[in-house]
Design a protein around this motif. Structure first.
Motif, PDB file in Angstrom:
ATOM      1  N   GLY A 324      30.253  87.460  67.360  1.00 50.17           N
ATOM      2  CA  GLY A 324      29.635  87.865  66.364  1.00 50.17           C
ATOM      3  C   GLY A 324      29.505  88.086  65.183  1.00 50.17           C
ATOM      4  N   GLY A 325      30.853  87.758  64.700  1.00 55.27           N
ATOM      5  CA  GLY A 325      30.837  87.837  63.108  1.00 55.27           C
ATOM      6  C   GLY A 325      29.936  86.483  62.563  1.00 55.27           C
ATOM      7  N   GLY A 328      26.186  87.862  62.863  1.00 54.05           N
ATOM      8  CA  GLY A 328      25.852  88.751  61.502  1.00 54.05           C
ATOM      9  C   GLY A 328      25.682  88.186  60.648  1.00 54.05           C
ATOM     10  N   ALA A 398      25.602  92.518  66.279  1.00 59.89           N
ATOM     11  CA  ALA A 398      25.824  91.977  64.948  1.00 59.89           C
ATOM     12  C   ALA A 398      24.847  90.482  63.904  1.00 59.89           C
ATOM     13  N   SER A 425      31.643  90.681  58.900  1.00 59.19           N
ATOM     14  CA  SER A 425      32.539  89.866  59.746  1.00 59.19           C
ATOM     15  C   SER A 425      33.555  91.162  60.473  1.00 59.19           C
ATOM     16  N   THR A 428      31.520  93.822  62.782  1.00 54.78           N
ATOM     17  CA  THR A 428      31.306  93.656  64.194  1.00 54.78           C
ATOM     18  C   THR A 428      32.984  92.664  64.830  1.00 54.78           C
TER      19      THR A 428
END
Length: 446
Positions: A324-325, A328, A398, A425, A428
């Motif tokens: 996710g980080g 994003g 994200a 980060s 997310t």
């Protein structure tokens, strides 16, 4: 090899013989090599090196340094040597240095200028900070629209030694209003009796109060050598050259990259930056991000019972938060760069949201399908379904948030890079875990 030899020599005791040898070695180096060496030396040793150079080279090297680095050297050089360099600098370079000095020292230096130079410096100093007027040179050769080509060339010859550039010549009317621009090559290739009005072209110009970075990027996009700068009434007040535009964009890009990594850009070369300054450039961001990361801990505490029932869920937390980080961050970096280049504006936020949601969903579908197959084989189809659906959801969220945050930041008149990688980060991580555990509860009936 001579650079290393000179560096080793400057690192030792500075006897008269050593100073003479240093001057001889420096004479065999280019200005660029000297600048690189000054950026690696301590302030005291850098000043010794500057004092071994003749006045012309010392000024060229000093002007090539960042303003913050110049300010450190001013404190070490001594008043007389520093004043001589300041007086010899171009007005726009003087203003950059003045911004780094204490008010008392800045006032002292300004008092040493003759009336003409003080007036030129004050013209630049009077422009708003972060504006292109703060980076322009007021020493511009302008050509009256009523001139012939021969008369224009005569004006150029008179100003060859004090003008910022003669390759781009603004053309003005009797009121000083910009009406066109003329390149030196075109001027030289035209018959002497030809009116300037017949050979000039429309001028691409910047307004003195415009944002420096935005103007510089437009300048470079047009592939110009020089851009006239005008006031609100289109009267010519200065000019920006390609090296100025490159310096502005380099500073902006360095700041964006640093902030995307959760730090502040160094204002001096790394080796000449004190350890304390390095710590200060990072500690505030680390504290902010540490507080933000506490959200993740709170989420884990809320869903502690779920983790206790299905311990295997804990194994996938690093995978999900990391994916996710990264998703994003990719979106934020892409949009931050697009904003800087003018490819995207705040008005495009709805289009950006839609595109990034689609991109995130497609990425999530690919990664989620792979995760479903692999985790399903190892841990069973239900766990595989939880991981697959979470990756689909997390990547979509994200990418959408990562694309939106830089635009929102610009609307709030903040630096888009500030809202980039570190904060996204953290965001997310927390939202991804909430989505993960909600999906796990629904699929596993916990």
């Amino acid at each position: 090899m001579s650079v290393d030899t000179l560096a080793d020599l400057l690192g030792g005791e500075m006897t008269p013989a050593a100073l003479q040898e240093a001057a001889q070695l420096a004479a065999g180096l280019s200005d660029g090599e000297i600048v690189g060496l000054v950026e690696r030396l301590s302030a005291a040793r850098a000043c010794v090196l500057l004092q071994t150079l003749d006045e012309r080279r010392a000024l060229a090297v000093f002007e090539a340094l960042d303003a913050a680095h110049q300010a450190v050297l001013v404190d070490t050089l001594g008043e007389d040597a520093a004043t001589d360099l300041f007086v010899a600098m171009d007005p726009d370079d003087r203003v950059s240095l003045l911004d780094e000095l204490s008010p008392d020292l800045a006032e002292h230096f300004l008092a040493q200028l003759d009336p003409r130079e003080r007036g030129l410096t004050s013209l630049v100093l009077g422009s708003p900070r972060q504006s292109i007027g703060r980076r322009m040179s007021p020493e511009v050769v302008s050509v009256p629209v009523t001139d012939t080509v021969d008369q224009a060339l005569g004006r150029v010859r008179l100003r060859l030694h004090d003008a910022e550039t003669v390759y781009t010549l603004p053309v003005v009317d009797e009121s000083g209003v910009l009406v066109g621009v003329l390149g030196l090559r075109r001027l030289l290739a035209t018959a002497p009796e030809t009116p300037v009005a017949d050979v000039m072209r429309p001028a691409e110009s910047g307004v003195v109060t415009e944002d420096a970075e935005r103007t510089a990027r437009r300048f470079l996009d047009r592939k110009l050598l020089g851009m006239p700068i005008v006031d609100a009434d289109r009267r010519l007040v200065g000019i920006v050259t390609v090296d100025d535009a490159l310096a502005i964009t380099e500073e902006a890009d360095s700041q964006d990259v640093a902030r995307q990594g959760g730090t502040e850009a160094l204002r001096r070369p790394y080796l000449s930056t004190a350890v304390g300054d390095l710590v200060r450039s990072r500690i505030v961001w680390l504290l902010v991000l540490a507080v933000s990361a506490a959200l993740t801990v709170q989420v884990l505490e809320i869903f502690e019972a779920t983790l206790t029932e299905v311990v295997v869920l804990a194994l996938f937390i690093p995978l999900l938060t990391g994916t996710g980080g990264n998703t994003g961050n990719q979106a934020a970096t892409t949009i931050t760069r697009a904003l800087a280049l003018g490819d995207v504006t705040p008005r495009d936020i709805s289009r950006v949201l839609l595109r990034e949601a689609r991109v995130g969903a497609l990425l999530g579908a690919v990664l989620g399908s792979l995760a479903f197959l692999i985790a399903g084989v190892i841990y069973g189809p239900q766990i595989g379904l939880v991981i697959g659906l979470t990756l689909l959801s997390v990547c979509t969220i994200a990418a959408t948030v990562g694309g939106a945050m830089p635009i929102i930041a610009q609307k709030l008149r903040a630096d888009p890079a500030v809202f980039s990688n570190p904060f996204i980060s953290t965001f997310t991580d927390a939202t991804g875990l909430v989505v993960y555990f909600l999906i796990a509860r629904a699929v596993l009936h916990l």
